[in-house]
Design an enzyme around this catalytic site. Structure first.
Site, short mmCIF file in Angstrom:
data_model
loop_
_atom_site.label_atom_id
_atom_site.label_comp_id
_atom_site.label_asym_id
_atom_site.label_seq_id
_atom_site.Cartn_x
_atom_site.Cartn_y
_atom_site.Cartn_z
N PHE A 45 0.14 -48.03 -60.33
CA PHE A 45 1.07 -46.90 -60.41
C PHE A 45 1.23 -46.35 -59.00
O PHE A 45 0.31 -45.77 -58.44
CB PHE A 45 0.58 -45.80 -61.34
CG PHE A 45 1.57 -44.67 -61.44
CD1 PHE A 45 2.62 -44.74 -62.33
CD2 PHE A 45 1.51 -43.57 -60.58
CE1 PHE A 45 3.58 -43.72 -62.39
CE2 PHE A 45 2.47 -42.56 -60.64
CZ PHE A 45 3.50 -42.64 -61.54
N ASP A 92 -3.14 -47.29 -50.99
CA ASP A 92 -2.51 -46.12 -51.59
C ASP A 92 -3.62 -45.18 -52.03
O ASP A 92 -4.21 -45.33 -53.09
CB ASP A 92 -1.64 -46.54 -52.78
CG ASP A 92 -0.97 -45.35 -53.47
OD1 ASP A 92 -1.37 -44.19 -53.19
OD2 ASP A 92 -0.07 -45.55 -54.31
N LYS A 117 -0.45 -35.74 -52.31
CA LYS A 117 -1.15 -34.82 -53.20
C LYS A 117 -2.01 -33.79 -52.46
O LYS A 117 -1.50 -32.81 -51.94
CB LYS A 117 -1.95 -35.59 -54.24
CG LYS A 117 -1.07 -36.41 -55.21
CD LYS A 117 -1.86 -36.90 -56.39
CE LYS A 117 -1.07 -37.88 -57.26
NZ LYS A 117 0.07 -37.29 -57.96
#
Length: 410
Positions: free
Chosen positions: A141, A229, A258
């Site tokens: 994801f 990532d 984030k």
């Protein structure tokens, strides 16, 4: 109709139905707690998908936000601004890279990394024009853009959004042999290997020890960029500043987002050394908001908070306690199958099918008992509280999970 129901109805009527939230309307947050509009207090065990590692509305981050917002918020990159250079120096030195390319959202940062990898592949590795391949892992994801969902194998993310972007090949996650085989067949055309050190959205899939190190070595051997990532796993979430630090890996390209801003503002970043980053020239990539002074000031303070408050160490310590206690509960309650994770990124596997409502219903029951978490992939519940939590508060949360499990079994 109560106030919560009214506000939920507004979202249902006027908002696109692209989320399925837990039925709670939050109004205030502080540290590890959030409050709904009726004033009920909850432990937050999602941290906005690990964006709020420093806790909700951290006073130092909010002060940096306010101070900068009163001075200058946006110039675009048509001009220099007084904060960006300072931030670029700070973040590159912190993570050990020559350069950073600043963006806003996680998906934008992933897209940026893909573009850099391809351009490097053509200009430095001399892959024939239009033939560059980026290798990804199944069950990944990395975001929701058209290019990113093109290499997803999640039907909800993919279906009816085609035609898809080509140039990607997927291998099984946690399978070194699969990567070795693909590299053996096509390494001359492969420019990058994009991987999450722990697959968060897929249900906190933690790879075998040594997997990532073996992947890094294969990348070095075949002149392929190792692209980490760390949008969800980075910034102390897994007990180290980066999840790849558990295996002392030097990524060629690092993607962050984030918690870079502590949840106060969208900030993402792609870091690489000169040999890779210098393929990007003026006019070839950018963003109106990327590198704005507000983002730079907030990110510097948010990252400094992580260092000053030793949040990686706290995450490591509390994560071990959490997994040990849930493992005991799994022996006691048939509802819990097992727990997995690193640091304070953990998941409980519920003993039911992914199609069942059990995990969702358990989360609703936990909400009623004052703890917020959310299922992923049907029968997996992700638990990721802000890293400012202390041991006493964690024990309170474990007591809520136990209480909910006891009630649920009746």
């Amino acid at each position: 109709m109560g106030k919560s129901a009214e506000l939920i109805a507004l979202e249902e009527k006027y908002g696109a139905h692209n989320y399925h939230p837990l039925p709670v309307v939050l109004e205030k947050g502080e540290g590890i707690y959030v409050w709904d509009i009726d004033g009920k207090k909850y432990f937050d065990f999602l941290s906005a998908y690990s964006a709020v590692n420093q806790g909700h509305c951290h006073p130092r981050i909010i002060k940096a936000l306010k101070d900068q917002a009163e001075k200058l918020t946006l110039t675009s990159r048509a001009f220099y601004n007084a904060e960006l250079g300072k931030y670029e120096k700070f973040i590159t030195e912190l993570f050990g890279f020559d350069k950073v390319l600043p963006m806003n959202t996680g998906a934008e940062a992933v897209e940026t990394a893909l573009k850099i990898a391809r351009k490097w592949g053509y200009e430095k590795k001399e892959i024939p024009a239009g033939e560059a391949i980026i290798v990804v892992c199944k069950d990944n994801f990395h975001g929701r853009t058209t290019t990113i969902i093109s290499f997803s194998n999640d039907e909800d993310a993919r279906k009816n959004f085609n035609p898809y972007t080509s140039g990607f090949e997927a291998v099984e996650y946690n399978d070194v042999e699969a990567l070795k085989q693909l590299f053996a067949d096509k390494a001359d055309k492969i420019c990058g290997f994009l991987v999450e050190p722990i697959q968060g959205e897929a249900g906190v899939n933690v790879p075998s020890e040594g997997y990532l190190k073996a992947c890094e070595e294969l990348c070095k051997q075949h002149n392929v960029l190792f692209i980490a990532d760390e949008i969800q796993t980075g910034i102390a979430r897994t007990g180290k500043m980066l999840a790849i630090d558990h295996e002392n890996i030097d990524a060629d390209v690092l993607i962050l987002g984030k918690a870079v801003s502590g949840g106060a503002y969208p900030v993402s970043a792609v870091l690489a050394n000169d040999e890779v980053m210098n393929v990007i020239k003026p006019g070839q990539h950018g963003s109106t908001y990327g590198g704005n002074p507000l983002a730079a000031a907030v990110a510097m303070e948010a990252l400094q908070v992580v260092l000053d408050e030793k949040l990686a160490d706290n995450s490591e310590k509390l994560g071990q306690i959490f997994r040990a206690e849930i493992t005991k509960m799994a022996e006691e309650f048939p509802l819990f199958k097992s727990v997995r994770g690193k640091g304070l990124l953990n998941a409980i596997l519920i003993n039911d099918t992914p199609e069942s409502e059990t995990a969702w219903n358990f989360c609703v029951a936990m909400k009623d008992n004052g703890l917020l978490a959310k299922p992923t992939h049907g029968n997996i519940i992700r638990f990721a509280p802000p890293l400012v939590m202390n041991e006493e508060q964690l024990n309170e949360c474990l007591a809520i999970i136990r209480k909910t499990a006891e009630e649920f079994q009746k």
